[in-house]
Scaffold this motif. Structure first.
Motif, PDB file in Angstrom:
ATOM      1  N   LEU A  96      -1.771  -0.961  -3.920  1.00 29.06           N
ATOM      2  CA  LEU A  96      -2.959  -0.139  -3.714  1.00 29.06           C
ATOM      3  C   LEU A  96      -2.568   1.235  -3.195  1.00 29.06           C
ATOM      4  N   CYS A  97      -3.036   2.275  -3.863  1.00 28.81           N
ATOM      5  CA  CYS A  97      -2.855   3.631  -3.351  1.00 28.81           C
ATOM      6  C   CYS A  97      -4.011   3.924  -2.408  1.00 28.81           C
ATOM      7  N   TYR A  98      -3.696   4.297  -1.191  1.00 28.79           N
ATOM      8  CA  TYR A  98      -4.768   4.536  -0.226  1.00 28.79           C
ATOM      9  C   TYR A  98      -5.629   5.723  -0.629  1.00 28.79           C
ATOM     10  N   HIS A 115     -12.782   6.233   1.677  1.00 24.52           N
ATOM     11  CA  HIS A 115     -11.862   5.178   2.107  1.00 24.52           C
ATOM     12  C   HIS A 115     -12.568   3.820   2.060  1.00 24.52           C
ATOM     13  N   GLY A 141      -7.495   5.992   6.277  1.00 25.65           N
ATOM     14  CA  GLY A 141      -7.209   5.543   4.918  1.00 25.65           C
ATOM     15  C   GLY A 141      -6.254   4.365   4.895  1.00 25.65           C
ATOM     16  N   THR A 191      -7.181   0.530   3.620  1.00 30.85           N
ATOM     17  CA  THR A 191      -6.419  -0.026   2.494  1.00 30.85           C
ATOM     18  C   THR A 191      -5.677  -1.294   2.900  1.00 30.85           C
ATOM     19  N   LYS A 192      -5.176  -1.335   4.138  1.00 33.33           N
ATOM     20  CA  LYS A 192      -4.512  -2.542   4.622  1.00 33.33           C
ATOM     21  C   LYS A 192      -5.490  -3.710   4.718  1.00 33.33           C
ATOM     22  N   SER A 243     -13.251   2.928  -1.777  1.00 34.27           N
ATOM     23  CA  SER A 243     -11.951   2.554  -2.338  1.00 34.27           C
ATOM     24  C   SER A 243     -11.501   1.179  -1.859  1.00 34.27           C
ATOM     25  N   ALA A 244     -11.714   0.881  -0.575  1.00 30.96           N
ATOM     26  CA  ALA A 244     -11.296  -0.415  -0.035  1.00 30.96           C
ATOM     27  C   ALA A 244     -12.081  -1.558  -0.675  1.00 30.96           C
ATOM     28  N   ILE A 248       0.830  -1.200   0.000  1.00 31.72           N
ATOM     29  CA  ILE A 248       0.000   0.000   0.000  1.00 31.72           C
ATOM     30  C   ILE A 248       0.869   1.256   0.000  1.00 31.72           C
ATOM     31  N   GLY A 264     -10.486  -1.841  -4.056  1.00 27.40           N
ATOM     32  CA  GLY A 264      -9.106  -2.291  -3.923  1.00 27.40           C
ATOM     33  C   GLY A 264      -9.006  -3.776  -3.629  1.00 27.40           C
TER      34      GLY A 264
END
Length: 437
Positions: A325-327, A307, A345, A349-350, A310-311, A66, A314
């Motif tokens: 992955l860009c957070y 966030h 964020g 993303t993690k 996006s997650a 990430i 992602g």
């Protein structure tokens, strides 16, 4: 034997110290790693001048990495605040930090960031050019753009976003195929504007060989920018996006001939049902090069919660082949993120990256979940806290609402399934309305 870049070493059969470190981190045979670097399917972004770097690999068969975006802008130009964000991002084990600074003392900030960061550092040189020269965009020459790239490379930047895919040909495709949100990439829009204002070819495309000279010298990985990434689900997988991707595939081969490592950047905003196909297209058109995605953001209606949007995207993207992955923070589309925005964020993303690693059967990914489930079954709260992706928040929630019985939580109390199954499996009685015998 001498070598210029990680890819050059890999092709010559040389195992670098960076390869050895990544091999141990990923629990992968170092010769398999070396072969995939030689093929361009894995990169180790490691500028020769980034002395504090703890290298990471990005690509096929490795954990999903990430990236955290930060940097100073005209409206928010506090260097110390951004450095504090970087310190926290590194503590939270983000593998990469992109400095997107576009105003003020960008060089001072960049050098401080590189000196203190064990994470790989990325930049977008076109952002820096206007401030660096104190010139309007139209008046910056091709040579001056290249000088900014060389300055970033000399300073120790490990990977750079270079928007070379939006050439005159791609621009014509964009003009013929109208979009709802036009070009939303900041770097892409700047270069499109430069081409239109000067009636010239994109300098990053026209002088791509000179950029390769710089990147080969310092071993900078090029992250080929997606200038035409969709900025709304309406524009996803359209002619402009695919045309640019074809150009990026051609540029990838040119870079590999010079032993320059390549990452491909991708969408963007995209409906869930189009994500898997886009991952397949990138891997096919760009010859298996690692794929770096912003999101994808799966719906346009959730400012303040991007966030989460996006997650979702992602996790699906990485499960289907994306490597990096860009957070995205809750502040996306609204303002520069705060420290708390950044933390949210990173965690989101993690979670997406780990969920994808389970799906990809990455070595060791499921073990973390196994240990957490075991701790839950044993009602071992301390172990649960330690294993949690955000230990601070889990401890806080537990402390804020302590149950009467410590072997339960305040939601279920003595009706806790874990507690009662543990008792009955041992042949014990279950007392819910009265104290235990």
């Amino acid at each position: 034997m001498n070598y210029t870049t990680q890819m050059d070493a890999a092709k010559k059969g040389i195992i670098t110290k960076e390869m050895e470190i990544v091999s141990k981190k990923e629990n992968i045979d170092v010769n398999i790693l070396r072969q995939k670097i030689a093929e361009g399917k894995i990169v180790i972004p490691a500028n020769k001048n980034h002395k504090s770097l703890n290298p990471e690999g990005v690509g096929e068969g490795l954990r999903t990495k990430i990236n955290v975006n930060l940097g100073i802008s005209k409206d928010c130009c506090n260097i110390e605040k951004e450095l504090e964000k970087a310190r926290v991002a590194i503590e939270m084990k983000a593998e990469a930090i992109m400095d997107l600074s576009c105003y003020g003392k960008t060089e001072e900030f960049r050098k401080k960031l590189i000196n203190m960061s064990t994470a790989m550092i990325g930049t977008v040189p076109v952002y820096d050019a206007v401030g660096f020269y104190d010139k309007e965009l139209k008046d910056i020459s091709s040579e001056e753009f290249l000088k900014v790239i060389e300055k970033h490379a000399e300073d120790g930047v490990d990977f750079m976003t270079i928007h070379a895919g939006i050439n005159r040909e791609t621009a014509e495709v964009f003009k013929r195929n109208k979009r709802l949100t036009n070009i939303v990439s900041r770097g892409g829009s700047l270069l499109y504007a430069w081409m239109e204002l000067n009636d010239r070819e994109n300098p990053f495309y026209e002088h791509f060989d000179k950029i390769l000279d710089i990147c080969e010298k310092y071993d900078v990985t090029i992250s080929l920018g997606d200038a035409c990434r969709p900025g709304s689900i309406n524009d996803a997988t359209d002619a402009s996006q695919i045309k640019e991707l074809i150009v990026l595939g051609e540029l990838t081969k040119r870079a590999w001939e010079r032993n320059v490592q390549i990452i491909i950047e991708g969408p963007g905003h995209m409906p869930i049902n189009e994500i898997a196909a886009n991952m397949l297209l990138e891997k096919k058109l760009c010859h298996g090069a690692p794929f770096y995605v912003l999101g994808p953001i799966v719906t346009d209606i959730a400012p303040g919660y991007d966030h989460i949007t996006s997650a979702i995207g992602g996790a699906i993207a990485a499960a289907n082949g994306a490597d990096f992955l860009c957070y995205v923070t809750p502040a996306e589309h609204l303002r520069l993120p705060t420290l708390e925005d950044m933390k949210e964020g990173i965690i989101a993303t993690k979670i997406a990256a780990h969920a994808a690693d389970i799906a990809k059967n990455i070595k060791g990914a499921k073990k973390w979940d196994y240990e957490m489930s075991k701790a839950r079954q044993n009602l071992d709260w301390e172990k649960m806290f330690k294993l949690a992706i955000d230990p601070e928040k889990t401890r806080k929630y537990r402390k804020e609402s302590m149950p009467q019985h410590e072997d339960s939580c305040s939601m279920c109390g003595k009706m806790c399934s874990m507690r009662n199954m543990n008792k009955v499996m041992k042949g014990k009685n279950i007392n819910i309305l009265r104290e235990d015998d």
